[in-house]
Scaffold this motif. Structure first.
Motif, short mmCIF file in Angstrom:
data_model
loop_
_atom_site.label_atom_id
_atom_site.label_comp_id
_atom_site.label_asym_id
_atom_site.label_seq_id
_atom_site.Cartn_x
_atom_site.Cartn_y
_atom_site.Cartn_z
N UNK A 1 0.78 -1.19 -0.03
CA UNK A 1 -0.02 -0.13 -0.09
C UNK A 1 0.96 1.36 0.03
N UNK A 2 1.98 1.27 0.57
CA UNK A 2 2.74 2.56 0.91
C UNK A 2 3.49 2.78 -0.31
N UNK A 3 4.10 1.48 -0.96
CA UNK A 3 4.72 1.72 -2.14
C UNK A 3 3.83 2.25 -3.29
N UNK A 4 2.66 2.17 -3.19
CA UNK A 4 1.58 2.44 -4.36
C UNK A 4 1.35 3.91 -4.04
N UNK A 5 1.41 4.24 -2.81
CA UNK A 5 1.13 5.94 -2.43
C UNK A 5 2.52 6.72 -2.63
N UNK A 6 3.33 5.96 -2.51
CA UNK A 6 4.73 6.76 -2.85
C UNK A 6 4.94 6.95 -4.31
N UNK A 7 4.78 5.98 -5.07
CA UNK A 7 4.70 6.04 -6.57
C UNK A 7 3.78 6.97 -7.23
N UNK A 8 2.67 7.03 -6.73
CA UNK A 8 1.76 7.99 -7.34
C UNK A 8 2.06 9.35 -7.14
N UNK A 9 2.77 9.61 -5.76
CA UNK A 9 3.14 11.15 -5.47
C UNK A 9 4.52 11.35 -6.20
N UNK A 10 5.21 10.26 -6.41
CA UNK A 10 6.37 10.83 -7.37
C UNK A 10 5.96 11.15 -8.71
N UNK A 11 5.08 10.34 -9.22
CA UNK A 11 4.74 10.64 -10.70
C UNK A 11 4.01 12.03 -10.84
N UNK A 12 3.28 12.32 -9.83
CA UNK A 12 2.58 13.44 -9.90
C UNK A 12 3.04 14.68 -8.98
N UNK A 13 3.94 14.60 -8.56
CA UNK A 13 4.92 15.65 -7.85
C UNK A 13 3.83 16.26 -6.49
N UNK A 14 3.51 15.08 -5.62
CA UNK A 14 2.86 15.18 -4.42
C UNK A 14 3.87 14.99 -3.26
N UNK A 15 3.93 15.56 -2.42
CA UNK A 15 4.55 15.57 -1.25
C UNK A 15 3.98 14.81 -0.13
N UNK A 16 4.75 13.60 0.31
CA UNK A 16 4.00 12.82 1.38
C UNK A 16 4.91 12.91 2.51
N UNK A 17 4.13 13.18 3.71
CA UNK A 17 5.01 13.36 5.09
C UNK A 17 4.07 12.29 6.22
N UNK A 18 5.06 12.04 7.17
CA UNK A 18 4.51 11.01 8.32
C UNK A 18 5.11 11.82 9.67
N UNK A 19 4.11 11.91 10.37
CA UNK A 19 4.61 12.24 11.84
C UNK A 19 3.42 11.69 12.93
#
Length: 456
Positions: A422-440
């Motif tokens: 699931x996280x691999x899919x989230x981060x791949x979509x973010x990289x392709x479409x210039x989204x920034x994903x952060x966790x805290x």
């Protein structure tokens, strides 16, 4: 039948060297022809002006002589000082009577005009260029002429002396152009041979030593392509190995439960085994779906930045779809209102659903029974917008956060099944479409908070 011409096969295409040679030599020949035409025109004008001046000068000399000294007998005694001397002739006319003429002059008048000036005439089938002027006596007319054929011979001789060296230089120039073009395209030939000699599995970069600046961008682009292919191949190899390993577990579990069901003698035991088999199938189905999603994302080389989706609308739909999953474990999904209905995320709607479903599924899956999940959309002016997903689960340690997003990595001790994709899919979509994903850590619920940010 289509009237469009069929494309030429590859072997029928002319080489770059042939096209360059044809183009350059054609331009040289055209330039040579234009230069020859201009030289002919200029030479003809200059020679004509010079010879006209000679005719006028001859007429002027004849006008200075007394008429009684210009008898035909005296004129015939003039010595031949040059082989070209007979080409210029003259006539002396008194009214319509020929008083005298040079030995080469015809008996007929070379010109009918009586005013002073130049004229072109035809006498005995020959073309003449003549100059007419008045003699010392008003009733005397001096006519000096020259054959037009003689003039053309002089022009041709003058032009030949100019064009002959140029004509001899043409083959040498063509040879020099051929040598220069051949040397210029030789690096392309070496590059083609180097690429043709490579093994299919070789993805090493091409050497840039001795490559001309014009060819260097092509070599650089090829090297970048090889690098991307090497990364993709390595990723696919690792992905295939990991996927095979990950699929082995649910398949083995399904087989085991099926064997238990086959050998069960008790109805309750058989029902339990069949239920476990169905759960194993569900887990394998979920894993295959995620593998297919990830494979499609890995194959996507470009994205359409013009696509955008209203986030609030899709978020409500995904939340409604997962309410049943949350209810089975007494979990509660909360939407913090207002959801900013005007916010659009730069993703097509299918990818938006994939992103939201994986974010919410992870929050529900790795939170305990009775947990709360909070979703919120924030619009912070024209700077950026963000989506946050918070849960009341145990959260993650710094070491686990560092590994978050690795394929098939799962947090142990949660008691939940999953593939870690699931996280691999989230981060791949973010990289392709210039989204920034952060966790805290969530300040309100105490668990994990995931923030997705983008420029609206």
């Amino acid at each position: 039948m289509s009237s469009a011409a069929a494309p030429r096969p590859p072997h029928a295409q002319r080489s770059l060297q042939a096209r360059l040679l044809t183009t350059v030599l054609t331009l040289v020949l055209v330039a040579w022809g234009v230069a020859a035409a201009l030289a002919w025109h200029e030479t003809d004008e200059e020679v004509s002006d010079l010879l006209d001046a000679h005719l006028a000068q001859t007429a002027a000399l004849l006008r200075l002589q007394p008429l009684d000294e210009l008898t035909e007998s005296r004129l015939n005694e003039a010595p031949d000082l040059d082989k070209h001397q007979p080409r210029v002739v003259f006539q002396l006319w008194h009214e319509d009577q020929l008083l005298a003429r040079s030995a080469s002059a015809p008996q007929e008048p070379l010109a009918q005009q009586r005013q002073r000036g130049f004229a072109d005439s035809q006498v005995d089938g020959k073309a003449w260029r003549v100059f007419v002027t008045q003699g010392r006596e008003r009733d005397v007319r001096i006519v000096v002429g020259e054959l037009q054929s003689v003039r053309r011979e002089i022009v041709l001789a003058s032009l030949t002396s100019i064009l002959k060296p140029m004509a001899w230089a043409l083959p040498l120039l063509a040879l020099g152009i051929w040598w220069a073009v051949r040397g210029s395209v030789r690096p392309l030939g070496r590059l083609g041979n180097a690429v043709a000699a490579r093994q299919p599995q070789s993805l090493a970069p091409l050497s840039t030593a001795g490559v001309p600046p014009e060819v260097l961008p092509l070599v650089t682009a090829l090297n970048e392509l090889f690098e991307r292919m090497a990364r993709l191949l390595a990723t696919e190899q690792q992905f295939t190995a990991d996927a095979a390993h990950e699929l082995r577990t649910p398949i083995a579990g399904i087989r085991m439960q099926a064997q238990v069901a086959q050998g069960a003698t008790d109805t309750q035991e058989r029902a339990t085994a069949l239920q476990a088999t169905v759960q194993g199938c569900d887990r394998a189905t979920r894993l295959v779906e995620q593998l297919l999603q990830l494979a499609r994302l890995d194959a996507e080389a470009t994205h359409d930045s013009g696509n955008s989706t209203p986030l609030a609308e899709v978020l409500r739909q995904v939340t409604a779809d997962l309410q049943g999953v949350a209810a089975r474990r007494q979990q509660r999904i909360m939407l913090r209102e207002p959801l900013a209905p005007g916010v659009h995320i730069p993703l097509p709607e299918p990818l938006t659903r994939v992103l939201l479903r994986n974010l919410l599924d992870n929050a529900l899956r790795y939170s305990p029974d009775g947990a709360e999940v909070l979703l919120q959309i924030d619009e912070q002016g024209d700077d950026h917008a963000q989506l946050s997903v918070e849960d009341s689960g145990p959260g993650l340690t710094p070491k686990e956060l560092a590994r978050l997003g690795e394929r098939f990595f799962r947090v142990l001790g949660t008691g939940q099944s999953g593939s870690g994709l699931g996280w691999s899919i989230i981060q791949r979509i973010a990289r392709l479409h210039h989204l920034q994903v952060g966790t805290d850590r969530s300040p309100g619920l105490g668990g994990l908070r995931v923030t997705v940010r983008w420029k609206p």
